[in-house]
Design an enzyme around this catalytic site. Structure first.
Site, PDB file in Angstrom:
ATOM      1  N   LYS A  66       0.811  -1.233   0.000  1.00 25.99           N
ATOM      2  CA  LYS A  66       0.000   0.000   0.000  1.00 25.99           C
ATOM      3  C   LYS A  66       0.838   1.274   0.000  1.00 25.99           C
ATOM      4  O   LYS A  66       0.467   2.259  -0.622  1.00 25.99           O
ATOM      5  CB  LYS A  66      -0.955   0.000   1.196  1.00 25.99           C
ATOM      6  CG  LYS A  66      -2.030  -1.086   1.111  1.00 25.99           C
ATOM      7  CD  LYS A  66      -2.987  -1.004   2.281  1.00 25.99           C
ATOM      8  CE  LYS A  66      -4.043  -2.093   2.174  1.00 25.99           C
ATOM      9  NZ  LYS A  66      -5.137  -1.919   3.130  1.00 25.99           N
ATOM     10  N   ASP A 102     -10.022   2.434   2.124  1.00 26.34           N
ATOM     11  CA  ASP A 102     -10.145   1.867   3.478  1.00 26.34           C
ATOM     12  C   ASP A 102     -10.772   2.930   4.371  1.00 26.34           C
ATOM     13  O   ASP A 102     -11.627   2.639   5.207  1.00 26.34           O
ATOM     14  CB  ASP A 102      -8.767   1.490   4.047  1.00 26.34           C
ATOM     15  CG  ASP A 102      -8.181   0.268   3.367  1.00 26.34           C
ATOM     16  OD1 ASP A 102      -8.960  -0.593   2.911  1.00 26.34           O
ATOM     17  OD2 ASP A 102      -6.944   0.168   3.283  1.00 26.34           O
ATOM     18  N   ALA A 127      -2.001   1.588  16.174  1.00 27.24           N
ATOM     19  CA  ALA A 127      -1.386   2.759  15.536  1.00 27.24           C
ATOM     20  C   ALA A 127      -0.659   2.366  14.256  1.00 27.24           C
ATOM     21  O   ALA A 127       0.280   3.039  13.841  1.00 27.24           O
ATOM     22  CB  ALA A 127      -0.435   3.434  16.519  1.00 27.24           C
ATOM     23  N   GLY A 128      -1.069   1.283  13.612  1.00 29.15           N
ATOM     24  CA  GLY A 128      -0.437   0.832  12.379  1.00 29.15           C
ATOM     25  C   GLY A 128      -1.104   1.447  11.151  1.00 29.15           C
ATOM     26  O   GLY A 128      -1.757   2.501  11.233  1.00 29.15           O
ATOM     27  N   ALA A 130      -3.689   0.439   9.346  1.00 27.98           N
ATOM     28  CA  ALA A 130      -5.153   0.487   9.389  1.00 27.98           C
ATOM     29  C   ALA A 130      -5.609   1.644  10.272  1.00 27.98           C
ATOM     30  O   ALA A 130      -6.578   2.345   9.950  1.00 27.98           O
ATOM     31  CB  ALA A 130      -5.701  -0.840   9.912  1.00 27.98           C
ATOM     32  N   ASN A 150      -2.102   2.637  21.962  1.00 25.74           N
ATOM     33  CA  ASN A 150      -1.306   1.568  21.354  1.00 25.74           C
ATOM     34  C   ASN A 150      -0.393   0.921  22.381  1.00 25.74           C
ATOM     35  O   ASN A 150       0.027   1.547  23.347  1.00 25.74           O
ATOM     36  CB  ASN A 150      -0.463   2.145  20.198  1.00 25.74           C
ATOM     37  CG  ASN A 150       0.036   1.060  19.271  1.00 25.74           C
ATOM     38  OD1 ASN A 150      -0.725   0.147  18.932  1.00 25.74           O
ATOM     39  ND2 ASN A 150       1.282   1.124  18.870  1.00 25.74           N
ATOM     40  N   LEU A 215     -12.103  -3.969  13.080  1.00 22.54           N
ATOM     41  CA  LEU A 215     -11.700  -4.205  11.689  1.00 22.54           C
ATOM     42  C   LEU A 215     -11.406  -5.685  11.437  1.00 22.54           C
ATOM     43  O   LEU A 215     -11.369  -6.127  10.288  1.00 22.54           O
ATOM     44  CB  LEU A 215     -10.462  -3.362  11.347  1.00 22.54           C
ATOM     45  CG  LEU A 215     -10.740  -1.982  10.730  1.00 22.54           C
ATOM     46  CD1 LEU A 215     -11.799  -1.210  11.472  1.00 22.54           C
ATOM     47  CD2 LEU A 215      -9.473  -1.164  10.607  1.00 22.54           C
ATOM     48  N   TYR A 217     -12.153  -9.475  10.962  1.00 25.65           N
ATOM     49  CA  TYR A 217     -13.386 -10.178  10.561  1.00 25.65           C
ATOM     50  C   TYR A 217     -13.246 -11.697  10.587  1.00 25.65           C
ATOM     51  O   TYR A 217     -14.102 -12.400  10.059  1.00 25.65           O
ATOM     52  CB  TYR A 217     -13.903  -9.674   9.212  1.00 25.65           C
ATOM     53  CG  TYR A 217     -12.886  -9.691   8.096  1.00 25.65           C
ATOM     54  CD1 TYR A 217     -12.653 -10.848   7.363  1.00 25.65           C
ATOM     55  CD2 TYR A 217     -12.166  -8.551   7.789  1.00 25.65           C
ATOM     56  CE1 TYR A 217     -11.718 -10.854   6.345  1.00 25.65           C
ATOM     57  CE2 TYR A 217     -11.219  -8.549   6.775  1.00 25.65           C
ATOM     58  CZ  TYR A 217     -11.007  -9.704   6.059  1.00 25.65           C
ATOM     59  OH  TYR A 217     -10.075  -9.719   5.058  1.00 25.65           O
ATOM     60  N   GLY A 238     -15.910  -6.128  10.906  1.00 22.30           N
ATOM     61  CA  GLY A 238     -14.893  -5.834   9.901  1.00 22.30           C
ATOM     62  C   GLY A 238     -15.300  -6.220   8.496  1.00 22.30           C
ATOM     63  O   GLY A 238     -14.764  -5.682   7.518  1.00 22.30           O
TER      64      GLY A 238
HETATM   65  P1  ATR Z   1      -1.883  -2.822  10.029  1.00 22.71           P
HETATM   66  O1  ATR Z   1      -1.232  -2.203   8.832  1.00 22.71           O
HETATM   67  O2  ATR Z   1      -2.834  -3.937   9.689  1.00 22.71           O
HETATM   68  O3  ATR Z   1      -2.501  -1.813  10.936  1.00 22.71           O
HETATM   69  P2  ATR Z   1       0.535  -3.030  11.627  1.00 22.71           P
HETATM   70  O4  ATR Z   1       1.063  -1.775  11.024  1.00 22.71           O
HETATM   71  O5  ATR Z   1       1.453  -4.193  11.789  1.00 22.71           O
HETATM   72  O6  ATR Z   1      -0.702  -3.585  10.804  1.00 22.71           O
HETATM   73  O7  ATR Z   1      -0.112  -2.673  13.045  1.00 22.71           O
HETATM   74  C1  ATR Z   1      -0.610  -3.630  13.895  1.00 22.71           C
HETATM   75  C2  ATR Z   1      -1.207  -2.960  15.144  1.00 22.71           C
HETATM   76  O8  ATR Z   1      -1.700  -4.000  16.006  1.00 22.71           O
HETATM   77  C3  ATR Z   1      -0.199  -2.164  15.957  1.00 22.71           C
HETATM   78  O9  ATR Z   1      -0.861  -1.080  16.564  1.00 22.71           O
HETATM   79  C4  ATR Z   1       0.237  -3.203  16.993  1.00 22.71           C
HETATM   80  O10 ATR Z   1       0.759  -2.650  18.175  1.00 22.71           O
HETATM   81  P3  ATR Z   1       2.347  -2.303  18.260  1.00 22.71           P
HETATM   82  O11 ATR Z   1       2.522  -1.021  17.518  1.00 22.71           O
HETATM   83  O12 ATR Z   1       2.592  -2.176  19.713  1.00 22.71           O
HETATM   84  O13 ATR Z   1       3.065  -3.464  17.638  1.00 22.71           O
HETATM   85  C5  ATR Z   1      -1.083  -3.864  17.293  1.00 22.71           C
HETATM   86  N1  ATR Z   1      -0.956  -5.183  17.915  1.00 22.71           N
HETATM   87  C6  ATR Z   1      -0.598  -6.351  17.322  1.00 22.71           C
HETATM   88  N2  ATR Z   1      -0.629  -7.358  18.233  1.00 22.71           N
HETATM   89  C7  ATR Z   1      -1.007  -6.805  19.432  1.00 22.71           C
HETATM   90  C8  ATR Z   1      -1.233  -7.323  20.752  1.00 22.71           C
HETATM   91  N3  ATR Z   1      -1.070  -8.618  21.031  1.00 22.71           N
HETATM   92  N4  ATR Z   1      -1.636  -6.472  21.716  1.00 22.71           N
HETATM   93  C9  ATR Z   1      -1.812  -5.151  21.443  1.00 22.71           C
HETATM   94  N5  ATR Z   1      -1.623  -4.603  20.224  1.00 22.71           N
HETATM   95  C10 ATR Z   1      -1.226  -5.412  19.215  1.00 22.71           C
END
Ligand code: ATR
Length: 276
Positions: A66, A102, A127-128, A130, A150, A215, A217, A238
């Site tokens: 993306k 999205d 905070a990723g 999505a 986050n 989000l 699903y 989602g």
């Molecule tokens: P996407 O593009 O789908 O948003 P991403 O950029 O990898 O994917 O982001 C994943 C998000 O899920 C992040 O906010 C991540 O938190 P971190 O920034 O601390 O890694 C969060 N996440 C994934 N697993 C988690 C968990 N077990 N508990 C809390 N947050 C989680």
């Protein structure tokens, strides 16, 4: 001439976009095609050249491409630019136009659940990538306070720093206190997939009128949504966003605006259940 569209990603085989777009092509009796193409990040430049050649009317872009496609297109709207990622490409006379549906799909999923959704105060979990689309959507809707919570605080702060004071960063442990005034909670993390859940996150302080969106699903009813429903809160799953994000691309490539129907939801849901 019959229009061709695609979804690119790496991997891409799990994508439900072909199922969705082919359903619409069939139900609207249109002479077009939609295919999944695996494009590794290193192969983006030759694929972009193919697009400029006019082989396709456009397509969808999924993980992890993306950001790379955002960088490759000739123009993107302001929202996609702030998000820094696109999920939809439209080809017009060899020019590539990028959009982030999205974001608009997320807003459409809220509207489908709650009329024309309006709210003042939202909590975004994660905070990723999505989360960036969701936050942009909420700010564009005029939400006055968006709290991005986050696990890793620095990522939340980075996201909040792209906006004026309406977006604030916080920790997941701030949830209970912030939730007292929230009208919307959105989970953008992967927590919930396969039935996993957040530690110590309780919805008990949320106002009864709050909407809870996830989000994730798979499953359709995540533990977060199950908890929300048990408390009598309105929920948005989602799958609704997945279907809604597909609408603008289809309309641009094939010239007809498709509808998200209960039959389409059922079709995709059955497919998701069949592969679990
Ligand atoms: P996407 O593009 O789908 O948003 P991403 O950029 O990898 O994917 O982001 C994943 C998000 O899920 C992040 O906010 C991540 O938190 P971190 O920034 O601390 O890694 C969060 N996440 C994934 N697993 C988690 C968990 N077990 N508990 C809390 N947050 C989680």
């Amino acid at each position: 001439m019959s229009q061709r569209a695609f979804v690119i990603g790496h991997p891409v085989a799990h994508s439900r976009s072909p199922l969705i777009h082919r359903y619409w092509l069939n139900s609207l009796n249109l002479d077009g095609s939609y295919e999944a193409i695996d494009v590794a990040p290193a192969d983006v430049p030759p694929f972009v050249e193919r697009l400029r050649g006019g082989e396709f009317a456009g397509g969808n872009v999924t993980l992890p491409l993306k950001e790379a496609l955002f960088a490759a297109v000739d123009e993107s709207d302001a929202a996609a630019t702030r998000i820094g990622a696109i999920n939809t490409v439209i080809v017009e006379d060899g020019r590539l136009i990028g959009r982030n549906t999205d974001m608009t799909g997320f807003l459409a999923s809220l509207d489908a659940a709650a009329g024309n959704w309006v709210g003042e105060n939202a909590i975004v979990l994660g905070a990723g990538g999505a989360a960036r689309a969701v936050v942009e959507g909420l700010v564009s809707r005029g939400v006055k306070k968006v709290s991005v919570l986050n696990r890793t605080p620095s990522r939340a702060s980075l996201l909040a720093s792209r906006y004026a004071k309406e977006v604030k960063a916080g920790l997941l442990m701030d949830f209970t206190q912030l939730s007292e005034a929230a009208s919307l909670v959105v989970n953008t993390t992967s927590v919930g997939m396969g039935g996993t859940q957040f530690d110590k996150l309780t919805l008990k302080a949320l106002p009864k009128t709050a909407l809870v969106a996830d989000l994730v699903y798979t499953p359709l009813e995540t533990p977060l949504l199950r908890d929300a429903r048990a408390r009598g809160l309105k929920t948005v799953d989602g799958l609704e966003m997945l279907l809604q994000q597909a609408v603008p691309g289809f309309a641009a490539w094939f010239g007809k605006t498709p509808e998200v129907t209960p039959e389409l939801r059922e079709l995709v849901l059955n497919d998701l259940e069949g592969t679990r």
